[in-house]
Design an enzyme around this catalytic site. Structure first.
Site, PDB file in Angstrom:
ATOM      1  N   ASP A 107      -8.528  -0.591  36.719  1.00 50.70           N
ATOM      2  CA  ASP A 107      -9.297  -1.248  37.778  1.00 50.70           C
ATOM      3  C   ASP A 107     -10.260  -2.253  37.142  1.00 50.70           C
ATOM      4  OD1 ASP A 107     -11.271  -1.835  39.695  1.00 50.70           O
ATOM      5  OD2 ASP A 107     -10.971   0.075  40.713  1.00 50.70           O
ATOM      6  N   LEU A 108     -10.213  -3.484  37.601  1.00 48.87           N
ATOM      7  CA  LEU A 108     -11.088  -4.522  37.042  1.00 48.87           C
ATOM      8  C   LEU A 108     -12.558  -4.241  37.337  1.00 48.87           C
ATOM      9  CD1 LEU A 108      -8.660  -7.330  37.951  1.00 48.87           C
ATOM     10  CD2 LEU A 108      -9.715  -7.210  35.713  1.00 48.87           C
ATOM     11  N   ASP A 109     -12.862  -3.728  38.513  1.00 50.50           N
ATOM     12  CA  ASP A 109     -14.247  -3.429  38.866  1.00 50.50           C
ATOM     13  C   ASP A 109     -14.808  -2.354  37.934  1.00 50.50           C
ATOM     14  OD1 ASP A 109     -16.512  -3.909  40.296  1.00 50.50           O
ATOM     15  OD2 ASP A 109     -15.796  -3.084  42.180  1.00 50.50           O
ATOM     16  N   ASP A 110     -14.034  -1.282  37.745  1.00 58.34           N
ATOM     17  CA  ASP A 110     -14.466  -0.231  36.834  1.00 58.34           C
ATOM     18  C   ASP A 110     -14.618  -0.761  35.417  1.00 58.34           C
ATOM     19  OD1 ASP A 110     -14.200   2.761  38.103  1.00 58.34           O
ATOM     20  OD2 ASP A 110     -12.934   1.314  39.117  1.00 58.34           O
ATOM     21  N   ARG A 122     -19.026  -9.529  40.141  1.00 60.47           N
ATOM     22  CA  ARG A 122     -19.126  -8.533  39.068  1.00 60.47           C
ATOM     23  C   ARG A 122     -18.633  -9.120  37.748  1.00 60.47           C
ATOM     24  NH1 ARG A 122     -20.699  -5.533  41.795  1.00 60.47           N
ATOM     25  NH2 ARG A 122     -19.117  -4.169  42.665  1.00 60.47           N
TER      26      ARG A 122
END
Length: 860
Positions: A378-381, A455
């Site tokens: 996951d890019l956000d994680d 982000r």
């Protein structure tokens, strides 16, 4: 201030007390009732019913029921038909009688909302598995989809999001076999149909919501495709069917063999169990048992009730906790933070996944949301984890550095061609696919989003990059184009515009963007306008369907914190808007209060007018920027010192290099005119007027228009591409840094050159065109040379010549203005340059024709 410090200390203590021995944190991932309902139905499908768990789950379902009998998709939301049907069906299968008050209320609500025929696709599939819905009423998704190659333009499994892909592939097996577990009559759902099911139409609605003409086209197109596929499935021999089933089997086997479950999410795991059983795998097979074990691990107990989460969230929770504690002044080398960081580094995904289909040369290095989900990091994680690792101190230097480098490399490699970041894939943005009947939930894709891009900017800024870093520039450009006209940004992964606006403002601050920019202050003003009277902020999930609810809702701590963080990032650290503090309980955490609004705003019924208004504002905004650009260019053109060398170069670039095409097209245009006009005049015995007819046609209309179109196609496109390439390669920025005004060096000389060269090109076009008419009329058809030129002198006067002249001057200004503007406003990479070039040529050509009409009606 003392109160605030005490609140932070209590929250820190509570977090530290909830840390697992190995260093990670994991909270309960809340969801609506559909997961629990689907779990109960799955147990009946696979004959593994646990009556104790079932009764506890039924208690949970009854407690979640709304006063009107329905079940919502989010806290405080309205009743949702599909969620209500699933809850009713699950409780009935669990033995709750149809006379139970909860069942009576739910049944009445379902019938009011139209019954199963109006439910979403996944609910219809769930009902079809029990024989309670006709498989013919379910959208067709032939298993041969597995064999569609990635470049196929219309559809393939890698053009949809990871969660859609992992849900769809096992469903392809189910929809191919169309299994049914027939129920005894007393468990059927006949009572949910407002009309007898055999009399109810199962056709799909062609009207998109919200309505748009493009949506209507795509929806109608895909429904027609679905009709064709149903006929094909029924009557075609389908020679590739077996091969496609084997491809689905191979896809599932590979992904079920790793820990964490298929995609790490409940719906995919549940579907995979059913698919593998259909493919011949016994219930005790490790691949099947592994999915059942992962699903059971999602259970969350609360007293005497039980419900199921969609997935766990340990990586996300741990990374957020580390960042929050460091930013609240816990020492960055605190033992708890070091244990958390070491646990996070152990979770880094170092094997390739589905994302590598579109980014084959990018090396793995991301983090997943769950404990394990190696195929789908996951890019956000990843962004939040790398930021946490950057802040923690006391770790092994080499290990941490390698982890951060791998994480950043993967993150940068996954940047979309539009400059933004998505969640799991890159360039997963074929939005027309959201109109296929199977995608009635509207979440089939994983395009770049505002919150993820914000982000990404925060990550780059935390690691020391500035806004002159090329990926950051592309991201900022995406952000500026994505902003709504009134200020906020959309947040896909948090509710919603407050969340998205916070994410973007924090990213812009981290990367070094000046908060005084108008677009930043517009977002600040939007946040301040939506502060509630009690000092907090709130928003509900209704804003996803209706922008009227953006930033509207009862104040809750999370929304208030996001808004404050956004204001702080934009430099607004004092004033009335920033003095409110969410209240903690004595034990430490902030409690999220009921999101139901005491006074629900009236839902708007004028959505078409809102769409027209938004479009109008967008057009006015574009025209304003277009006009401002021309004003700046005009100012640069009339302000000394004049750039004579640049002006001469542009004359060569626009005019001289277009000379050959002007000579060729002018000659043949004149020849065509000569032939066609002669054939027409002969009918009236007026062939003597061929000369003036050709000359007037060229001088007044065709000469200026066709010459301008030719120069636009040859020089205008090249001009846009040249400036666009200078923009994306930072040459224009370099001029600015060196205090050299790009308007003066690039735009003003181009517009002045257009002012000069277009009349010259038109004159040359007219001359060779008249000569072309002469070749046909005199040399080929035998008209007298004296008649051809003599009549021309009689009928063509200076007013005609000046009409053509003023048209060509106007066309020169319009074309160079449009082409330089599009070059300056180019998007990202080669695709952005190509798109800008196409837009410049098309817009210039249309404006040439529009200007020709209006000038022709005004000039004598």
């Amino acid at each position: 201030m003392r109160h605030l410090q005490d609140a932070i200390a209590r929250a820190q203590a509570r977090l530290l007390g909830q840390q697992a021995p190995d260093g990670h944190w994991v909270g309960q991932l809340e969801a609506n009732t559909t997961i629990t309902s689907e779990y109960l139905l799955l147990c009946h499908l696979i004959d593994q019913v646990n009556r104790d768990r079932e009764s506890r789950a039924v208690r949970y379902l009854k407690r979640q029921q709304l006063p009107d009998g329905g079940y919502s998709l989010f806290e405080g939301g309205p009743a949702n038909l599909s969620a209500t049907i699933k809850a009713y069906f699950a409780m009935k299968m669990a033995g709750v009688g149809i006379g139970d008050p909860a069942m009576l209320a739910a049944r009445e609500r379902i019938r009011e909302m139209g019954g199963p025929a109006n439910a979403d696709v996944f609910t219809k599939i769930q009902l079809a598995l029990f024989g309670e819905y006709d498989w013919n009423g379910v959208p067709t998704m032939p298993v041969e989809i597995m064999l569609l190659p990635r470049p196929f333009f219309l559809f393939n499994i890698y053009e949809i999001s990871y969660w859609s892909r992992t849900v769809l592939v096992p469903l392809l097996v189910l929809m191919d076999r169309k299994p049914v577990k027939w129920l005894p009559p007393h468990l059927s759902l006949d009572e949910l149909w407002p009309e007898p099911r055999e009399e109810t139409s199962l056709r799909f609605s062609r009207v998109p919501e919200p309505f748009s003409w493009r949506g209507l086209f795509w929806k109608s197109f895909f429904i027609a495709v679905d009709d064709g596929l149903k006929i094909w499935e029924r009557f075609s021999p389908r020679p590739l069917r077996k091969r496609a089933v084997e491809a689905a089997r191979a896809f599932l086997e590979e992904r079920l063999a790793v820990p964490g479950g298929l995609g790490g999410i409940y719906p995919a795991m549940a579907n995979s169990i059913l698919a593998m059983r259909l493919l011949g795998y016994p219930d005790d097979h490790p691949l099947v048992m592994g999915q059942i074990k992962e699903i059971e691990a999602l259970a969350a107990e609360e007293g005497d009730s039980l419900h199921y989460q969609p997935c766990p969230s340990p990586v996300w929770d741990t990374a957020l906790a580390v960042n929050a504690m460091i930013e609240s002044d816990i020492p960055p080398d605190h033992p708890a933070l070091r244990r958390a960081a070491e646990w996070l580094m152990e979770c880094q995904v170092l094997v390739p996944g589905d994302w590598q289909v579109k980014r084959p040369h990018v090396q793995p290095g991301g983090w997943a949301f769950q404990y394990r989900n190696d195929f789908y990091p996951d890019l956000d994680d990843t962004a939040v984890v790398v930021m946490a690792l950057e802040k923690v101190r006391g770790l092994d230097g080499d290990t941490t550095r390698v982890a951060k480098e791998r994480g950043l490399g993967w993150f940068l490699g996954m940047q979309g061609s539009d400059g933004g970041w998505a969640s799991f894939d890159a360039d997963n943005n074929r939005l027309y696919l959201n109109h296929i009947p199977f995608a009635d939930h509207g979440a089939l894709l994983d395009p770049s989003t505002d919150d993820l891009t914000g982000r990404g900017l925060e990550l780059l800024g935390t690691l020391g990059y500035r806004k002159d870093f090329e990926p950051a520039q592309r991201a900022i450009d995406f952000i500026r184009h994505a902003q709504r006209h009134d200020g906020p940004w959309y947040g896909r992964w948090g509710v919603n515009y407050i969340y998205g606006t916070w994410s973007v403002l924090r990213g812009l601050a981290a990367i070094g963007e000046d908060p005084r920019h108008e677009y930043v202050q517009r977002a600040v003003r939007w946040l301040e306008r939506h502060q509630n009277k009690d000092g907090g902020w709130g928003e509900t999930c209704e804003s996803y369907d209706d922008y009227e609810f953006a930033g509207v809702g009862q104040s809750i701590p999370s929304q208030t914190a996001w808004a404050l963080l956004g204001l702080f990032a934009a430099g607004r650290t004092s004033g009335p808007a920033t003095t409110s503090t969410p209240t903690t309980s004595p034990s430490g955490p902030w409690e999220s209060t009921d999101a139901r609004m005491p006074e629900r705003p009236i839902a708007p019924t004028l959505r078409p007018f809102e769409a027209v208004g938004g479009f109008t504002i967008g057009v006015v905004d574009s025209l304003g920027r277009f006009g401002t650009f021309f004003g700046e260019a005009l100012g640069a053109a009339v302000t000394p010192p004049f750039k004579v060398r640049a002006f001469i170069d542009r004359i060569d670039y626009i005019g001289y290099r277009s000379l050959l095409i002007i000579l060729l097209t002018g000659t043949f245009t004149g020849m065509v005119l000569g032939l066609q006009i002669y054939l027409t005049l002969v009918r009236f015995g007026s062939e003597a007027f061929l000369g003036p007819a050709v000359a007037l046609s060229l001088i007044r209309e065709l000469g200026p228009v066709l010459a301008a179109l030719m120069v636009t196609g040859r020089a205008g496109s090249a001009l846009t591409a040249e400036i666009g390439i200078m923009r994306i390669t930072e040459q224009i920025d370099a001029l600015t840094v060196m205090a050299l005004n790009p308007m003066r060096y690039l735009v003003a000389p181009s517009i002045l050159a257009g002012l000069v060269t277009f009349p010259l090109m038109t004159a040359i076009f007219d001359v060779v065109g008249i000569f072309g008419g002469y070749l046909v009329g005199v040399r080929l058809l035998g008209l007298s040379e004296g008649t051809y030129f003599g009549e021309m002198q009689t009928f063509v006067d200076m007013a005609d010549i000046m009409t053509g002249f003023w048209k060509s001057v106007s066309f020169g200004i319009v074309v160079t203005w449009v082409c330089t503007y599009k070059g300056f406003s180019v998007g990202h990479g080669a695709e952005g340059v190509a798109r800008a070039t196409t837009q410049a040529v098309v817009l210039s050509s249309v404006l040439i024709l529009v200007c020709d009409y209006f000038m022709g009606s005004v000039l004598p």
